[in-house]
Design a protein around this motif. Structure first.
Motif, PDB file in Angstrom:
ATOM      1  N   SER A   1       0.751  -1.501   0.237  1.00 37.21           N
ATOM      2  CA  SER A   1      -0.200   0.402   0.086  1.00 37.21           C
ATOM      3  C   SER A   1       0.893   1.132  -0.045  1.00 37.21           C
ATOM      4  O   SER A   1       1.711   1.650   0.845  1.00 37.21           O
ATOM      5  N   ILE A   2       0.622   1.936  -1.381  1.00 34.58           N
ATOM      6  CA  ILE A   2       1.929   2.964  -1.248  1.00 34.58           C
ATOM      7  C   ILE A   2       1.027   4.558  -0.543  1.00 34.58           C
ATOM      8  O   ILE A   2       1.947   4.855   0.097  1.00 34.58           O
ATOM      9  N   LEU A   3      -0.325   4.072  -0.261  1.00 43.01           N
ATOM     10  CA  LEU A   3      -0.179   5.804   0.976  1.00 43.01           C
ATOM     11  C   LEU A   3      -0.429   5.128   2.014  1.00 43.01           C
ATOM     12  O   LEU A   3       0.694   6.141   2.565  1.00 43.01           O
ATOM     13  N   GLY A   4      -0.429   4.161   2.835  1.00 43.50           N
ATOM     14  CA  GLY A   4       0.860   3.426   4.098  1.00 43.50           C
ATOM     15  C   GLY A   4       1.488   3.911   4.324  1.00 43.50           C
ATOM     16  O   GLY A   4       2.247   4.160   4.968  1.00 43.50           O
TER      17      GLY A   4
ATOM     18  N   TYR B   1      -5.745   9.845   5.203  1.00 46.76           N
ATOM     19  CA  TYR B   1      -4.253   9.929   4.684  1.00 46.76           C
ATOM     20  C   TYR B   1      -3.814  11.408   5.178  1.00 46.76           C
ATOM     21  O   TYR B   1      -2.395  11.720   5.023  1.00 46.76           O
TER      22      TYR B   1
ATOM     23  N   ASP C   1      -4.494   1.304  -4.821  1.00 53.28           N
ATOM     24  CA  ASP C   1      -4.033   1.136  -3.690  1.00 53.28           C
ATOM     25  C   ASP C   1      -5.307  -0.058  -2.479  1.00 53.28           C
ATOM     26  O   ASP C   1      -6.240   0.213  -1.783  1.00 53.28           O
ATOM     27  N   GLU C   2      -4.978  -1.194  -2.304  1.00 58.61           N
ATOM     28  CA  GLU C   2      -5.864  -1.997  -2.121  1.00 58.61           C
ATOM     29  C   GLU C   2      -6.339  -1.804  -0.048  1.00 58.61           C
ATOM     30  O   GLU C   2      -7.683  -1.957   0.372  1.00 58.61           O
ATOM     31  N   GLU C   3      -4.923  -0.797   0.157  1.00 62.31           N
ATOM     32  CA  GLU C   3      -5.294  -1.188   1.728  1.00 62.31           C
ATOM     33  C   GLU C   3      -6.425   0.031   1.895  1.00 62.31           C
ATOM     34  O   GLU C   3      -7.617   0.588   2.466  1.00 62.31           O
TER      35      GLU C   3
END
Lengths: 88, 573
Positions: free
Chosen positions: A46-49, B113, B84-86
């Motif tokens: 997850s790039i956002l993570g 985010y 984004d899967e998350e």
């Protein structure tokens, strides 16, 4: 499960471009891959993570992989980090 | 009373309250949903993600091939982030748990985010919120398309005050409620400026004291005199009332009479319309106008922040042609200079970038044949529904026209095989707006049916000034008139028409000069149409022809300006 500590050598830490390279790499593996930094664990796909982790230059991260290709995933990621994600 | 001076981008005078426009601030439709709606909401979300993904893939390839690797990588990151899967899991869970509609849920997850990024200690990471804003805007646009319109929530008619205004900002605000625009940054020839003129919204830029204006409840925006009036008293308001009323009537009434088709002394004259939006064309009465001399197709992309597919284009071109009832419509294929590509993509991350080398026009399209082919196919298919012409922007070499014609022929045989209708004889024109093609006009004329002079870019090439600065003074430059004279002569020699579709033809003084040296065919924006039509009907070609020598032999822009101004005030007023 495989765990390993990796070091982020890039000048600005794990910013957009290295994070992009990281996600692109680990997404190729079937295993679930996680990164732990400052007590926070995120999905490495997850790039956002990854971005909100805001990993600073010189930081150490714990990589954790679970699955059929866990060893390969961790080794490849370690190598990519050592190569500064092919940047700089 | 306080006044602030600025630069006029679009004329007019209005009074009204202020709306403080903040970029990236989206109004999200928030409502609760029933469990039965979960599936359709998720389906809507998946579609929006898929569309955004397709667009970003295209954008990444364009940026990779034409801008640089660094920016392409940033867009690669956006491409990963958008799917984004998350994030997707979080949206789904929030929707199910709190029964919020999917747009609302998505907005909240992305907001979280963003907040987390802002909490980080590094400025470097904080700045990445720009990426999240870009992504959010793109996905929400697809979520809202044709369902709920998302735009800054202007409740009552207001004057919009902003740091800057991108073309897509302007596209997505409610024009009926936009009385006027005031910005800190933005030039006469910026794309937002072109749009403001198309929508007849008074616009003043170069205002440094934006924050001061925002504190007033009501102001007068006098774009004609490049002035903003703060602290207005009843007396001042009363003294402006008749001008404000006049402007309102002018704004609502695009054109009330038939456009002039000859000069005062009966010389035939064509005045066509420049347009960029299907809605703009739909507002026109075809009985009053003569044709569309420039349809700026890249505006379809600005509306979407991406290049629409063949079918979306086909529907748009068809709608324009049907509305125009067999009047000629000149479709200019996409003119993406680097600046326009940036304007189209409207990405926060690409905003304040360096000045790029020149490229664009047909050269860019030939480097990206898949984009050109889809567009030409769409135009050809639409040609079955009206009087279609095609125009190529920023032609630098004859070779480019030859290659485009080959592509057109290939497409025609494809369409025949597929049994799709199109008009067989479509006129093809070249825009003359670079210095290099000025040397090849005779050769070029063998391959095209008309020349169209793009005065904005021609001025850039001949006189070299930035797109964000005031170009109007360039219109009087002797080099411009000599170049246009050369183009007219080449056109006459080859027996093909020459028109001017650039902003220069909308300048009342420059128009006299153009007519003097032989221009009989212009295309202007709707905001200039009525005034220019009136002017043409008052011009005596015999008289104005006497100016030829003093224009072509002038030593400075000021000399030409003085001649034209004198003529205008003696003969036309």
């Amino acid at each position: 499960m495989v765990r390993k500590e990796i070091k982020i050598l890039n000048k600005y830490g794990l910013h957009t471009r290295p994070a992009t390279a990281l996600v692109t790499l680990v997404s190729k593996f079937k295993s679930d891959v996680f990164l732990e930094y400052n007590g926070v664990k995120v999905n490495a796909k997850s790039i956002l993570g990854l971005l909100v982790l805001a990993v600073e230059p010189g930081a150490n991260l714990i990589v954790e992989a679970n699955g059929v290709d866990e060893q390969e995933a961790v080794d490849n990621l370690d190598r990519l980090a050592q190569q500064k994600f092919n940047l700089e | 009373m306080k006044t602030i001076k600025g630069i006029k981008i679009s004329s007019g005078v209005v009074s009204g309250p202020i709306f403080n426009f903040e970029r990236g601030k989206l109004t999200v439709p928030k409502h609760f949903i029933r469990e039965a709606d979960f599936d359709s909401e998720l389906e809507r979300f998946n579609t929006a993600i898929r569309k955004s993904k397709d667009e970003l893939t295209q954008v990444r390839d364009l940026v990779h091939n034409h801008l640089d690797e660094d920016h392409a990588k940033i867009i690669e990151a956006q491409l990963l982030a958008v799917q984004d899967e998350e994030m997707i899991t979080a949206v789904r869970e929030l929707m199910v748990r709190e029964k919020k509609n999917v747009t609302w849920a998505y907005f909240e997850v992305m907001d979280d985010y963003e907040k987390l990024l802002l909490k980080t200690f590094s400025q470097f990471f904080k700045e990445r919120t720009a990426d999240l804003k870009d992504i959010k805007k793109r996905v929400i646009y697809h979520l809202s398309h044709e369902k709920d319109i998302i735009q800054p929530e202007i409740i009552k008619p207001s004057i919009i005050v902003a740091e800057k205004m991108s073309p897509s900002d302007l596209m997505h605000i409610d024009h009926k409620l936009t009385l006027g625009i005031i910005t800190r940054y933005g030039g006469v020839d910026s794309h937002a400026g072109i749009l403001a003129r198309a929508f007849r919204v008074p616009y003043i830029s170069n205002i440094n004291r934006i924050q001061e204006i925002v504190s007033y409840s009501e102001i007068i925006l006098d774009a004609d005199n490049e002035t903003i009036l703060l602290d207005i008293t009843d007396d001042i308001k009363a003294s402006y009332e008749s001008r404000i009323q006049d402007f309102r009537r002018h704004r609502d009434n695009i054109i009330s009479d038939k456009v002039a088709n000859s000069t005062k002394d009966g010389v035939p004259y064509h005045i066509y319309l420049n347009a960029g939006f299907v809605d703009e064309v739909k507002a026109m009465d075809p009985a009053l106008i003569q044709g569309i001399g420039l349809f700026r197709t890249e505006f379809l992309c600005i509306e979407r922040n991406s290049i629409p597919d063949e079918n979306v284009q086909f529907q748009a071109y068809k709608a324009v042609l049907e509305k125009m009832n067999d009047l000629p419509v000149v479709f200019r294929v996409y003119d993406f200079g680097r600046d326009k590509l940036l304007a189209m993509l409207d990405l926060e991350i690409l905003q304040e970038d360096h000045v790029f080398d020149e490229w664009g026009g047909i050269g860019f399209l030939l480097d990206n044949p898949e984009i050109l082919k889809a567009q030409l196919r769409a135009i050809l298919r639409a040609s079955a529904y009206g009087n279609t012409r095609i125009m190529l922007p920023l032609v630098m070499f004859v070779e480019e026209v030859v290659r485009t014609k080959e592509i057109l022929e290939t497409i025609k045989s494809e369409l025949k095989r597929e049994g799709l209708a199109f008009a067989e004889n479509i006129e093809l024109g070249a825009m003359i707006e670079t210095s290099s093609v000025l040397e090849e006009l005779d050769e070029l004329a063998k391959y095209v049916d008309f020349f169209s002079i793009g005065t904005n870019d021609l001025a850039l090439y001949l006189l070299g000034s930035g797109r964000m600065t005031d170009l109007t003074k360039n219109y009087y430059h002797p080099k411009m008139f000599r170049a246009i004279d050369k183009i007219i002569k080449a056109g006459n020699k080859a027996g093909i028409p020459v028109d001017v579709c650039g902003e220069m033809a909308s300048d009342p003084y420059a128009l006299i000069g153009l007519t003097a040296i032989g221009i009989r065919f212009i295309s202007v924006s709707s905001s200039a149409l009525a005034a220019i039509s009136d002017e043409v009907s008052k011009i005596d070609v015999q008289q104005c022809g006497k100016l030829v020598n003093s224009i072509l032999n002038a030593d400075s822009a000021f000399t030409i300006y003085s001649h034209l101004k004198k003529f205008y005030h003696e003969q036309l007023e």
